[in-house]
Scaffold this motif. Structure first.
Motif, short mmCIF file in Angstrom:
data_model
loop_
_atom_site.label_atom_id
_atom_site.label_comp_id
_atom_site.label_asym_id
_atom_site.label_seq_id
_atom_site.Cartn_x
_atom_site.Cartn_y
_atom_site.Cartn_z
N ALA A 1 55.76 41.76 38.76
CA ALA A 1 55.72 40.34 39.13
C ALA A 1 56.88 39.60 38.49
N VAL A 2 57.40 38.62 39.22
CA VAL A 2 58.45 37.73 38.73
C VAL A 2 57.94 36.31 38.90
N ASN A 3 57.95 35.54 37.82
CA ASN A 3 57.39 34.19 37.85
C ASN A 3 58.39 33.12 37.47
N VAL A 4 59.66 33.38 37.70
CA VAL A 4 60.69 32.37 37.53
C VAL A 4 61.15 31.95 38.92
N PRO A 5 61.66 30.72 39.08
CA PRO A 5 61.94 30.21 40.43
C PRO A 5 63.27 30.64 41.02
N PHE A 6 63.79 31.78 40.60
CA PHE A 6 65.11 32.22 41.07
C PHE A 6 64.96 33.60 41.73
N LEU A 7 65.19 33.66 43.03
CA LEU A 7 64.97 34.90 43.76
C LEU A 7 65.95 36.00 43.37
N ASP A 8 67.14 35.62 42.92
CA ASP A 8 68.13 36.65 42.57
C ASP A 8 67.77 37.41 41.29
N THR A 9 66.74 36.99 40.56
CA THR A 9 66.31 37.77 39.40
C THR A 9 65.78 39.14 39.81
N VAL A 10 65.43 39.30 41.08
CA VAL A 10 65.01 40.62 41.56
C VAL A 10 66.13 41.64 41.38
N LEU A 11 67.37 41.19 41.39
CA LEU A 11 68.50 42.11 41.18
C LEU A 11 68.38 42.84 39.85
N TYR A 12 67.86 42.15 38.83
CA TYR A 12 67.77 42.76 37.51
C TYR A 12 66.77 43.91 37.49
N LEU A 13 65.75 43.83 38.35
CA LEU A 13 64.77 44.91 38.43
C LEU A 13 65.41 46.17 38.99
N LEU A 14 66.52 46.01 39.69
CA LEU A 14 67.24 47.14 40.26
C LEU A 14 68.35 47.62 39.33
N GLY A 15 68.44 47.02 38.14
CA GLY A 15 69.46 47.42 37.17
C GLY A 15 70.81 46.81 37.43
N ILE A 16 70.87 45.78 38.27
CA ILE A 16 72.14 45.11 38.59
C ILE A 16 72.31 43.94 37.63
N THR A 17 73.42 43.91 36.90
CA THR A 17 73.62 42.88 35.89
C THR A 17 74.24 41.62 36.48
N ARG A 18 74.12 40.54 35.73
CA ARG A 18 74.72 39.28 36.17
C ARG A 18 76.24 39.41 36.25
N GLU A 19 76.82 40.17 35.34
CA GLU A 19 78.26 40.38 35.35
C GLU A 19 78.70 41.09 36.62
N GLU A 20 77.89 42.04 37.10
CA GLU A 20 78.22 42.73 38.34
C GLU A 20 78.16 41.78 39.53
N VAL A 21 77.18 40.88 39.50
CA VAL A 21 77.07 39.88 40.58
C VAL A 21 78.30 38.99 40.59
N GLU A 22 78.69 38.50 39.41
CA GLU A 22 79.84 37.60 39.33
C GLU A 22 81.15 38.31 39.69
N ALA A 23 81.25 39.59 39.32
CA ALA A 23 82.45 40.35 39.66
C ALA A 23 82.54 40.55 41.17
N ALA A 24 81.40 40.79 41.82
CA ALA A 24 81.39 40.96 43.28
C ALA A 24 81.79 39.66 43.96
N ASP A 25 81.32 38.54 43.43
CA ASP A 25 81.68 37.24 44.00
C ASP A 25 83.19 36.97 43.85
N ALA A 26 83.74 37.35 42.70
CA ALA A 26 85.16 37.11 42.43
C ALA A 26 86.06 37.94 43.36
N GLN A 27 85.58 39.13 43.74
CA GLN A 27 86.38 40.01 44.59
C GLN A 27 86.25 39.68 46.06
N ALA A 28 85.28 38.84 46.40
CA ALA A 28 85.04 38.53 47.82
C ALA A 28 86.19 37.70 48.40
#
Length: 409
Positions: free
Chosen positions: A382-409
């Motif tokens: 269960a996730v009880n914070v109001p941010f849907l992208d926190t599901v990424l952390y359950l998959l082992g994806i870090t915030r830094e990886e998200v930001e790096a992907a955004d920067a390369q887009a």
């Protein structure tokens, strides 16, 4: 292999009695520390058994487990390491021993803890619970510091289900979210994510947006809430609510589409998953008049929902086609997985209501997102914070990886 070619050397196996040195370096981080340490060690023809490095608030802790040098030069090596460390304004600790790290226990899991904030009390309680069921914490690292603090414990020695059972009441009592997933290659290979729409992908209940235009929002909201709690049969409640929309002009569809509010983090979640090669879909007890628009706007791969019947420019108060109910959502997850060529064990489902339960339990990982109590109790996590992208952390994806992907887009 030709006669002139020399076969590659076979790596030596470090036995329990092999003399080893644990070299620990710590101090202020700067470029060149790791290279400098191993350049110093390289002069003694050592084998590297293990390496661990952590940098926290500009302070580095670097550990290297290496074989002890031959020829009685261990004292010389120790002196040289201390001299190098002093030249770098670092501290060095060198510990003699035998063999490798002790073997990890069977049963391996990733325990992700989300807090806003994450307190020392909560962290201590989670660690104690892990120990209490026989688990050992092998590593801890931070996945994200924004919009929540997310840390992951790599745990061995305890079965995943035992950890879930032990940690669920602790999480509820401490006001943090704790997700436990089995370790393994499949964690990163979960290549299909399917979400509920109302109160998951979006903040609204679509039928209530339609009802507001029909002047019956409160009546519809009461029935919706009861259905999501599992107190009413979903299909019966759907027909009863849709009947109240009879006579609405079809122009209301465009107005409702404009009123829909995405959940914070929804775009980031979908964008990141798509860049990582995931396929993403939605299933909804709502209506295709909205989900088709979301599919186009967000670049979703799959979408299925109920369809409001419209005749002569007016809503008839009926739905047409196959009803997407609790069983229907699980059926659609299987269908999407087959079309995507993804085993069910490598799927993720996200939802909040009782009609999502079959889908959550069918998926390899079922996530209850700000869900009703009955759903939180039955879902994998269960996730009880109001941010849907926190599901990424359950998959082992870090915030830094998200930001790096955004920067390369």
């Amino acid at each position: 292999m030709s006669a002139s070619q020399t076969p590659p050397p076979v790596p030596a196996v470090t036995g329990e009695d092999t003399p080893t040195l644990l070299v620990k370096i710590f101090g202020r981080d700067r470029p060149g520390i790791t290279a400098g340490l191993f350049e110093t060690l390289a002069a003694y023809s050592l084998d590297v058994i293990d390496i661990e490095q952590v940098v926290t608030r500009g302070r580095i802790t670097l550990c290297a487990l290496v074989t002890t040098p031959d020829g009685g030069v261990e004292g010389e090596l120790r002196a040289r390491l201390h001299t190098w460390a002093e030249s770098m304004r670092l501290q060095a600790e060198i510990i003699s021993g035998r063999g490798d790290n002790r073997p990890r226990g069977t049963g391996r899991s990733h325990v992700t803890v989300l807090g806003s904030p994450l307190t020392a009390e909560a962290t201590a309680a989670v660690a104690a619970r892990i120990t209490g069921v026989g688990g050992n914490i092998d590593r801890i690292f931070r996945l994200a510091k924004y919009p929540v603090t997310a840390v992951e414990f790599a745990v061995s020695g305890a079965e995943t289900e035992a950890l879930r059972t032990a940690l669920a009441p602790e999480a509820a009592a401490l006001g943090v979210d704790v997700a436990v997933v089995a370790s393994g290659l499949h964690r990163r290979a979960q290549r299909l994510v399917v979400m509920d729409v109302d109160s998951t992908l979006i903040q609204d209940e679509v039928i209530e947006l339609f009802a507001a235009h029909a002047g019956c929002q409160e009546q519809v909201a009461e029935v919706t809430a009861a259905a999501m709690r599992g107190e009413l049969d979903f299909e019966q409640s759907l027909h009863a609510r849709v009947a109240l929309l009879e006579g609405l002009d079809e122009s209301v569809v465009d107005k409702v589409r404009a009123e829909v509010r995405l959940t914070p983090g929804a775009r980031t979640l979908i964008r990141t998953l798509k860049r990582l090669g995931y396929q993403v879909g939605v299933v909804s007890g709502g209506f295709t008049q909205v989900t088709d628009d979301l599919k186009e706007r967000l670049g979703l791969d799959f979408a299925s929902a109920n369809t409001l019947e419209i005749v002569d420019g007016k809503l008839t108060g009926r739905v047409v086609g196959e009803v997407v109910d609790r069983a229907g959502k699980a059926r659609l997850l299987r269908r999407f997985a087959a079309q995507a060529g993804v085993p069910l064990a490598q799927t993720v489902a996200i939802g909040d209501g009782a009609n999502d339960l079959d889908m959550l339990n069918t998926a390899g990982l079922g996530v209850a997102f700000n869900a009703k109590p009955v759903v939180q109790e039955a879902a994998h996590t269960a996730v009880n914070v109001p941010f849907l992208d926190t599901v990424l952390y359950l998959l082992g994806i870090t915030r830094e990886e998200v930001e790096a992907a955004d920067a390369q887009a």
